[in-house]
Design a protein around this motif. Structure first.
Motif, PDB file in Angstrom:
ATOM      1  N   SER A 141      22.104 -27.774  87.724  1.00 33.73           N
ATOM      2  CA  SER A 141      22.653 -28.397  88.924  1.00 33.73           C
ATOM      3  C   SER A 141      21.580 -29.134  89.721  1.00 33.73           C
ATOM      4  CB  SER A 141      23.330 -27.346  89.812  1.00 33.73           C
ATOM      5  OG  SER A 141      22.405 -26.345  90.218  1.00 33.73           O
ATOM      6  N   ILE A 142      20.341 -28.663  89.629  1.00 36.35           N
ATOM      7  CA  ILE A 142      19.230 -29.333  90.309  1.00 36.35           C
ATOM      8  C   ILE A 142      18.924 -30.656  89.620  1.00 36.35           C
ATOM      9  CG2 ILE A 142      16.755 -29.170  90.807  1.00 36.35           C
ATOM     10  CD1 ILE A 142      17.212 -26.122  91.192  1.00 36.35           C
ATOM     11  N   TYR A 143      18.829 -30.639  88.304  1.00 33.06           N
ATOM     12  CA  TYR A 143      18.602 -31.878  87.557  1.00 33.06           C
ATOM     13  C   TYR A 143      19.744 -32.870  87.784  1.00 33.06           C
ATOM     14  CZ  TYR A 143      14.527 -30.299  84.875  1.00 33.06           C
ATOM     15  OH  TYR A 143      13.265 -29.896  84.498  1.00 33.06           O
ATOM     16  N   ASP A 144      20.976 -32.367  87.803  1.00 30.65           N
ATOM     17  CA  ASP A 144      22.124 -33.257  87.992  1.00 30.65           C
ATOM     18  C   ASP A 144      22.142 -33.850  89.391  1.00 30.65           C
ATOM     19  OD1 ASP A 144      22.798 -32.629  85.433  1.00 30.65           O
ATOM     20  OD2 ASP A 144      24.519 -31.372  85.921  1.00 30.65           O
ATOM     21  N   GLY A 145      21.685 -33.081  90.390  1.00 30.07           N
ATOM     22  CA  GLY A 145      21.574 -33.618  91.741  1.00 30.07           C
ATOM     23  C   GLY A 145      20.562 -34.755  91.808  1.00 30.07           C
ATOM     24  N   CYS A 146      19.444 -34.603  91.088  1.00 30.34           N
ATOM     25  CA  CYS A 146      18.437 -35.670  91.035  1.00 30.34           C
ATOM     26  C   CYS A 146      19.016 -36.924  90.379  1.00 30.34           C
ATOM     27  CB  CYS A 146      17.220 -35.210  90.243  1.00 30.34           C
ATOM     28  SG  CYS A 146      16.317 -33.833  90.976  1.00 30.34           S
ATOM     29  N   ALA A 147      19.742 -36.725  89.283  1.00 33.02           N
ATOM     30  CA  ALA A 147      20.310 -37.869  88.559  1.00 33.02           C
ATOM     31  C   ALA A 147      21.358 -38.593  89.393  1.00 33.02           C
ATOM     32  CB  ALA A 147      20.922 -37.387  87.242  1.00 33.02           C
ATOM     33  N   MET A 148      22.183 -37.834  90.101  1.00 33.38           N
ATOM     34  CA  MET A 148      23.235 -38.441  90.906  1.00 33.38           C
ATOM     35  C   MET A 148      22.649 -39.276  92.044  1.00 33.38           C
ATOM     36  SD  MET A 148      26.434 -36.572  92.771  1.00 33.38           S
ATOM     37  CE  MET A 148      27.417 -37.442  94.011  1.00 33.38           C
ATOM     38  N   GLY A 149      21.547 -38.819  92.624  1.00 31.85           N
ATOM     39  CA  GLY A 149      20.902 -39.568  93.695  1.00 31.85           C
ATOM     40  C   GLY A 149      19.990 -40.664  93.196  1.00 31.85           C
ATOM     41  N   ASN A 150      19.784 -40.694  91.888  1.00 29.10           N
ATOM     42  CA  ASN A 150      18.923 -41.700  91.259  1.00 29.10           C
ATOM     43  C   ASN A 150      17.474 -41.607  91.736  1.00 29.10           C
ATOM     44  OD1 ASN A 150      18.554 -43.740  89.373  1.00 29.10           O
ATOM     45  ND2 ASN A 150      18.958 -45.390  90.840  1.00 29.10           N
ATOM     46  N   ALA A 151      17.069 -40.389  92.099  1.00 29.52           N
ATOM     47  CA  ALA A 151      15.686 -40.189  92.529  1.00 29.52           C
ATOM     48  C   ALA A 151      14.757 -40.165  91.324  1.00 29.52           C
ATOM     49  CB  ALA A 151      15.577 -38.876  93.302  1.00 29.52           C
ATOM     50  N   GLN A 152      13.480 -40.367  91.586  1.00 30.57           N
ATOM     51  CA  GLN A 152      12.470 -40.259  90.542  1.00 30.57           C
ATOM     52  C   GLN A 152      12.164 -38.776  90.319  1.00 30.57           C
ATOM     53  OE1 GLN A 152      11.278 -43.133  89.005  1.00 30.57           O
ATOM     54  NE2 GLN A 152      12.862 -44.097  90.271  1.00 30.57           N
TER      55      GLN A 152
END
Length: 399
Positions: A141-152
């Motif tokens: 869920s942490i990785y998916d949150g990063c991907a959804m926000g398009n963060a580096q």
């Protein structure tokens, strides 16, 4: 036409080969009846539950159950709406107030699941030009949150303070930085060195989010998690948690002292665009959280259970995920998936349910039998569990 399922063929083949041996599907167990937080009827027989996250045993607490029934009668079965429309009932405000009181923090925001809490908070506060520095063993869920926000995304080696510091120093000057850590890592049950990691993060101008899903209610003087236990809870910007573990129901949350936190209710998509939790669920959660404030006796007993099971499994000759018990999770490392699956089934035949965990969920390609203890496990049950591990280990050649 391209079959979009082709990418799953290796997993399909592996599963078919595993089940062709006659093995019970370890990822499709059905509980026909749940008698208590520690016992269920599975495949028609009494089974001790050692594979749930019911750490504090709140699922059958009489006050918790009564609160849910009362809310169901008074408010019906669901809200049929988002929190920003018609989905905020008095119970949603009550559970957020319970969280603020529990953590002694200014703000609390409740989501429909713990997964959505990470997805929503991380994707909203860390955007395209921001950097998320995270432990490589972080939850999906942490990785998916990063991907959804398009963060580096900048991962660092698990629990490595020096690696975290090096990654932070490589982030471009002026860029937004969010360090994401977990209090207890769910696969091996090990804790993070939060005291040192939070200090390093703050020294390098980063905000800090700690996921305390597997420690809330149990670890720390007041059950506030590893950040409390290590004395850095006031230095953490956001704490993420879930109701599906120690609280004993379903839902997720974020607590914070950030002065601008409330704006997230209008800009966080997984909060705005989903239905809110049913009234019965938030009533059970609020009641459970307030009871956990006085849960010291349960916390002490759970630590006793963890120490007893860890020592007993080591004495039997099993390889464990940690040298010492660090949480309510004790991971038994298996040499491969086939041996792990055979051991899982042997334990089930003995009358014990544990989790069979496999890659990619596990670190370093390991296969694990993950044991999750409950404060309601009696000392006699822990001894019974050790006897079951001994019998299953000998039957499968694991010890």
């Amino acid at each position: 036409m391209t079959d979009l399922f082709s990418k799953f063929d290796p997993l399909i083949q592996q599963r078919e080969e595993l089940l062709s041996t006659g093995l019970t599907d370890p990822f499709n167990l059905v509980m026909e009846k749940v008698e208590s937080p520690t016992v269920a009827i599975c495949n028609g027989r009494r089974t001790i539950l050692l594979g749930t996250y019911n750490y504090m045993g709140m699922t059958f607490d009489p006050d918790v159950v009564a609160a849910g029934k009362k809310a169901l009668d008074e408010f019906g079965s669901g809200t049929t709406g988002s929190r920003v429309l018609n989905g905020t009932y008095v119970g949603h405000k009550a559970v957020e107030q319970a969280l603020k009181d529990f953590y002694a923090m200014d703000h609390a925001m409740v989501f429909s699941t713990g997964y959505q809490a990470n997805l929503g908070i991380i994707s909203t506060i860390a955007g395209k030009d921001d950097y998320v520095i995270l432990d490589i063993d972080s939850h999906a869920s942490i990785y998916d949150g990063c991907a959804m926000g398009n963060a580096q995304i900048v991962p660092f080696r698990h629990n490595d303070i020096e690696a975290l510091e090096k990654r932070l120093k490589r982030v471009p000057e002026g860029a937004g930085k969010l360090v994401v850590l977990e209090g207890v890592y769910s696969m091996l049950g090990d804790i993070a060195p939060l005291k040192e990691m939070v200090a390093v993060s703050k020294a390098n101008g980063a905000m800090v989010l700690v996921d305390e899903a597997h420690s809330m209610g149990f670890i720390g003087e007041h059950g506030r998690g590893v950040a409390e236990a290590q004395g850095v809870i006031d230095d953490v910007d956001f704490i993420i948690g879930t109701f599906s573990k120690s609280v004993g129901t379903v839902g997720g949350f974020c607590v914070s002292n950030h002065p601008k936190f409330e704006i997230l209710r209008l800009v966080c998509r997984p909060y705005v665009f989903t239905a809110s939790l049913p009234p019965s669920v938030v009533a059970t959660a609020a009641t459970s959280i307030r009871k956990l404030m006085d849960g010291k006796a349960k916390r002490d007993h759970l630590w006793e259970n963890s120490k007893r099971l860890h020592a007993g499994l080591r004495q039997l000759g099993f390889t464990l995920g940690t040298d010492e018990p660090q949480s309510a999770i004790i991971a038994v490392i298996m040499p491969d998936l086939e041996t792990g699956a055979a051991m899982w089934e042997a334990l089930l035949e003995e009358g014990l349910y544990v989790n069979l965990a496999r890659p990619p969920a596990t670190p370093a390609g390991m296969t694990l039998l993950r044991c999750s203890l409950c404060a309601e496990h009696g000392g006699d049950q822990v001894e019974e569990i050790l006897g079951m591990f001994a019998a299953a280990g000998r039957a499968t050649g694991s010890i």
